[in-house]
Design a protein around this motif. Structure first.
Motif, PDB file in Angstrom:
ATOM      1  N   LYS A  98      47.006 -14.573 -12.848  1.00 47.64           N
ATOM      2  CA  LYS A  98      45.825 -13.509 -13.045  1.00 47.64           C
ATOM      3  C   LYS A  98      45.995 -12.110 -12.294  1.00 47.64           C
ATOM      4  CE  LYS A  98      42.607 -17.020 -14.234  1.00 47.64           C
ATOM      5  NZ  LYS A  98      41.464 -16.921 -14.962  1.00 47.64           N
ATOM      6  N   PRO A  99      45.735 -11.129 -12.799  1.00 49.93           N
ATOM      7  CA  PRO A  99      45.973  -9.822 -11.971  1.00 49.93           C
ATOM      8  C   PRO A  99      45.013  -9.869 -10.850  1.00 49.93           C
ATOM      9  CG  PRO A  99      45.587  -9.414 -14.467  1.00 49.93           C
ATOM     10  CD  PRO A  99      45.274 -11.052 -14.040  1.00 49.93           C
ATOM     11  N   VAL A 100      45.694  -9.475  -9.663  1.00 50.03           N
ATOM     12  CA  VAL A 100      44.614  -9.289  -8.422  1.00 50.03           C
ATOM     13  C   VAL A 100      44.895  -7.777  -8.053  1.00 50.03           C
ATOM     14  CG1 VAL A 100      44.891 -10.020  -5.920  1.00 50.03           C
ATOM     15  CG2 VAL A 100      45.396 -11.634  -7.714  1.00 50.03           C
ATOM     16  N   ILE A 101      43.669  -7.158  -7.906  1.00 55.95           N
ATOM     17  CA  ILE A 101      43.717  -5.883  -7.594  1.00 55.95           C
ATOM     18  C   ILE A 101      43.008  -5.817  -6.136  1.00 55.95           C
ATOM     19  CG2 ILE A 101      42.567  -3.822  -7.907  1.00 55.95           C
ATOM     20  CD1 ILE A 101      43.410  -5.892 -10.621  1.00 55.95           C
ATOM     21  N   ALA A 102      43.716  -5.382  -5.212  1.00 56.86           N
ATOM     22  CA  ALA A 102      43.387  -5.332  -3.697  1.00 56.86           C
ATOM     23  C   ALA A 102      43.088  -3.977  -3.176  1.00 56.86           C
ATOM     24  CB  ALA A 102      44.242  -6.116  -2.716  1.00 56.86           C
ATOM     25  N   THR A 131      40.545   1.150 -11.328  1.00 61.67           N
ATOM     26  CA  THR A 131      41.625   0.493 -11.975  1.00 61.67           C
ATOM     27  C   THR A 131      41.428  -0.386 -12.951  1.00 61.67           C
ATOM     28  OG1 THR A 131      42.883   1.219  -9.915  1.00 61.67           O
ATOM     29  CG2 THR A 131      43.986  -0.594 -11.290  1.00 61.67           C
ATOM     30  N   ILE A 132      40.554  -1.456 -12.326  1.00 60.82           N
ATOM     31  CA  ILE A 132      40.067  -2.634 -13.318  1.00 60.82           C
ATOM     32  C   ILE A 132      39.798  -2.184 -14.800  1.00 60.82           C
ATOM     33  CG2 ILE A 132      38.553  -4.738 -13.756  1.00 60.82           C
ATOM     34  CD1 ILE A 132      38.871  -5.104 -10.535  1.00 60.82           C
ATOM     35  N   ILE A 133      38.810  -1.290 -14.575  1.00 62.71           N
ATOM     36  CA  ILE A 133      38.000  -0.840 -15.904  1.00 62.71           C
ATOM     37  C   ILE A 133      39.254   0.142 -16.696  1.00 62.71           C
ATOM     38  CG2 ILE A 133      36.261   0.760 -16.794  1.00 62.71           C
ATOM     39  CD1 ILE A 133      34.606  -0.111 -14.141  1.00 62.71           C
ATOM     40  N   GLU A 134      39.700   1.074 -16.039  1.00 67.75           N
ATOM     41  CA  GLU A 134      40.503   2.023 -16.953  1.00 67.75           C
ATOM     42  C   GLU A 134      42.142   1.395 -17.252  1.00 67.75           C
ATOM     43  OE1 GLU A 134      40.488   5.393 -14.710  1.00 67.75           O
ATOM     44  OE2 GLU A 134      38.569   5.911 -14.649  1.00 67.75           O
ATOM     45  N   GLU A 135      42.359   0.413 -16.364  1.00 63.22           N
ATOM     46  CA  GLU A 135      43.869   0.074 -16.921  1.00 63.22           C
ATOM     47  C   GLU A 135      43.957  -1.283 -17.487  1.00 63.22           C
ATOM     48  OE1 GLU A 135      46.281   2.264 -16.421  1.00 63.22           O
ATOM     49  OE2 GLU A 135      45.112   3.733 -15.629  1.00 63.22           O
ATOM     50  N   TYR A 136      42.866  -2.083 -17.038  1.00 58.64           N
ATOM     51  CA  TYR A 136      42.942  -3.495 -17.591  1.00 58.64           C
ATOM     52  C   TYR A 136      41.912  -3.768 -18.795  1.00 58.64           C
ATOM     53  CZ  TYR A 136      46.148  -4.421 -13.882  1.00 58.64           C
ATOM     54  OH  TYR A 136      47.142  -4.611 -12.943  1.00 58.64           O
ATOM     55  N   ILE A 137      40.782  -3.176 -18.851  1.00 56.82           N
ATOM     56  CA  ILE A 137      39.489  -3.287 -19.610  1.00 56.82           C
ATOM     57  C   ILE A 137      39.528  -2.482 -20.916  1.00 56.82           C
ATOM     58  CG2 ILE A 137      37.242  -3.511 -19.884  1.00 56.82           C
ATOM     59  CD1 ILE A 137      38.195  -5.479 -17.937  1.00 56.82           C
ATOM     60  N   ILE A 138      39.721  -1.157 -20.583  1.00 58.38           N
ATOM     61  CA  ILE A 138      39.710  -0.238 -21.705  1.00 58.38           C
ATOM     62  C   ILE A 138      40.884  -0.074 -22.508  1.00 58.38           C
ATOM     63  CG2 ILE A 138      39.443   2.292 -22.467  1.00 58.38           C
ATOM     64  CD1 ILE A 138      37.210   2.270 -20.128  1.00 58.38           C
TER      65      ILE A 138
END
Length: 138
Positions: A98-102, A131-138
Motif C-alpha cells: 500500500k502507498p505510505v505517505i510520510a 498529495t494523497i488527495i491530488e496524486e492518489y484520489i483525484i
C-alpha cells in the motif's frame, strides 16, 4: 458506485502526550474529510497499555491497515519511540504493497528502513494530505 477511499493515520502513541497523538490526526481528519476521504484513527482505541490488551489492539490496528487504501504516517519528533509505527509501515508497504505517505519537518535524519518503505515524503501533515488527495484520489 465508487468506493470511498480510506486513510490509516499512523504515528507514535507510546509515551506520547494527548496533543502529540491527536493534534496532527485532527488536522488530517478535517483536511481529508473535506475531500470525502475517510480516516481510520487508532487513537479511538486508546488503552491503558496493559499487556492483556496489547494483542487485541495490535490485531485491530492490523485490520485497519488491511482495510485502508493509504497510510499517512507522522515521523516527526525523534524523541518518541516508533516501534508500532515502524511495524505498521512495514506491514502496509512491504506486506500489503500500500502507498505510505510520510511527513517529517526535516528529512535529514530517518532510519534507512523508512527510506525504503515510504512512497512519498512531505514536510507537513497538510502537504501529505494534499498529495494523497491530488496524486492518489483525484
Amino acid at each position: 458506485m465508487i468506493k470511498e477511499r480510506t486513510v490509516y493515520l499512523c504515528g507514535p502513541m507510546e509515551n506520547a502526550t494527548h496533543s502529540e497523538m491527536c493534534g496532527w490526526r485532527d488536522i488530517a481528519k478535517e483536511y481529508l474529510h473535506r475531500a470525502n476521504v475517510a480516516t481510520l484513527d487508532p487513537v479511538r482505541r486508546r488503552h491503558s497499555n496493559k499487556q492483556k490488551e496489547m494483542r487485541r489492539i495490535f490485531e485491530l490496528d492490523l485490520l485497519d491497515i488491511r482495510e485502508c487504501d493509504f497510510v499517512l504516517v507522522n515521523l516527526n519528533n525523534d524523541a518518541l519511540p516508533k516501534h508500532g509505527t515502524a511495524m505498521e509501515v512495514f506491514y502496509a508497504a512491504y506486506v500489503l504493497n500500500k502507498p505510505v505517505i510520510a511527513f517529517k519537518e526535516s528529512i535529514t535524519k530517518y532510519h534507512p528502513f523508512f527510506e525504503s518503505l515510504v512512497t512519498e515524503w512531505r514536510s507537513t501533515v497538510e502537504k501529505a494530505c494534499e498529495t494523497i488527495i491530488e496524486e492518489y484520489i483525484i
